[in-house]
Design a protein around this motif. Sequence first.
Motif, PDB file in Angstrom:
ATOM      1  N   LEU A  23      48.264  49.789  21.714  1.00 46.96           N
ATOM      2  CA  LEU A  23      49.379  50.346  21.029  1.00 46.96           C
ATOM      3  C   LEU A  23      50.286  50.467  22.308  1.00 46.96           C
ATOM      4  CD1 LEU A  23      50.540  51.042  18.328  1.00 46.96           C
ATOM      5  CD2 LEU A  23      49.200  53.334  19.002  1.00 46.96           C
ATOM      6  N   LEU A 150      52.791  51.150  10.322  1.00 44.77           N
ATOM      7  CA  LEU A 150      51.667  50.985  11.155  1.00 44.77           C
ATOM      8  C   LEU A 150      50.172  51.185  10.739  1.00 44.77           C
ATOM      9  CD1 LEU A 150      50.527  50.898  14.212  1.00 44.77           C
ATOM     10  CD2 LEU A 150      50.872  53.352  14.376  1.00 44.77           C
ATOM     11  N   LEU A 162      42.109  51.916  19.152  1.00 39.83           N
ATOM     12  CA  LEU A 162      43.327  51.668  19.793  1.00 39.83           C
ATOM     13  C   LEU A 162      43.386  52.232  21.284  1.00 39.83           C
ATOM     14  CD1 LEU A 162      45.792  53.490  16.875  1.00 39.83           C
ATOM     15  CD2 LEU A 162      45.201  51.048  17.288  1.00 39.83           C
ATOM     16  N   VAL A 164      45.793  52.997  23.947  1.00 43.49           N
ATOM     17  CA  VAL A 164      47.010  53.690  23.751  1.00 43.49           C
ATOM     18  C   VAL A 164      47.753  53.654  25.183  1.00 43.49           C
ATOM     19  CG1 VAL A 164      48.355  55.639  22.898  1.00 43.49           C
ATOM     20  CG2 VAL A 164      46.158  54.998  21.858  1.00 43.49           C
ATOM     21  N   THR A 176      51.261  60.644  18.183  1.00 45.67           N
ATOM     22  CA  THR A 176      50.668  59.395  17.495  1.00 45.67           C
ATOM     23  C   THR A 176      49.220  59.342  17.533  1.00 45.67           C
ATOM     24  OG1 THR A 176      52.582  58.129  18.107  1.00 45.67           O
ATOM     25  CG2 THR A 176      50.534  56.870  17.502  1.00 45.67           C
ATOM     26  N   CYS A 187      40.934  56.361  19.575  1.00 45.67           N
ATOM     27  CA  CYS A 187      41.923  56.183  20.571  1.00 45.67           C
ATOM     28  C   CYS A 187      41.569  56.293  22.029  1.00 45.67           C
ATOM     29  CB  CYS A 187      43.061  57.311  20.364  1.00 45.67           C
ATOM     30  SG  CYS A 187      43.847  56.794  18.618  1.00 45.67           S
TER      31      CYS A 187
END
Length: 243
Positions: A23, A150, A162, A164, A176, A187
Amino acid sequence: MQALIIEAKPQPISIDPTQAAVLVVDMQNDFGSKGGMFDRAGIDISGIQRAIGPTASVIAAARNVRVPVVYLKMGYRSDLSDLGASGAPNRLRHLQIFGVGESMTAPDGSESRILIRDTWGTDIVDDLKPKAGDVVLYKTRFSGFYETELDAVLRTAGIRHLIVTGCTTSVCVESTIRDAFFRDFQCILLIDCTSEPIARDASRSNHDASLTLVEVLFGWTSTSDHFLMAIEAHVQGRLELAE
């Protein structure tokens, strides 16, 4: 499928690369390029610019193993109808502090408007340009999940993890990640692929505070080097299995 094992804090994390995406949050000219909105407002963009190189390496490695790349861009319609109602903090801050919507001449000579969709300012910085097959989504608030596609895009693709990157750490990136946490995504924030100008010279910056929050509560932190090493080990493992 062989897992990616990424050295991270608070502990290493193992992820399925077929369920992962990189991302890239708001790495656009208005934030990270000379002549963009931040630079015109006198905000130090050197940290964001330093994050570009490591982020480019992460994106290239992800593409090499077919991990999708999703770009988020902060940008408003030309009539500012999605900036927020009269009196909304999002509208007030963006108009008062940054002059969103104001006309300007971009460094490339084109006529542009600050933080308006499909102008130079909302283009991704040159060294991180999207390629065919990448996903690019506009957002109008700090979180990439607020009234965007998203969540649907990630779930349709079967994404759970993700990686990031982007700017800024304590604002759009952290917002986010918080929203991703609420939706049960894992994440991993790469600390050298993000930056935060707020309180940069303080004894403890907003960047540092956000990293601590992610480590303790919202996910994991790692570095581009650790991600690249995990990719290299993954590729080597696949080659050995094929022999």
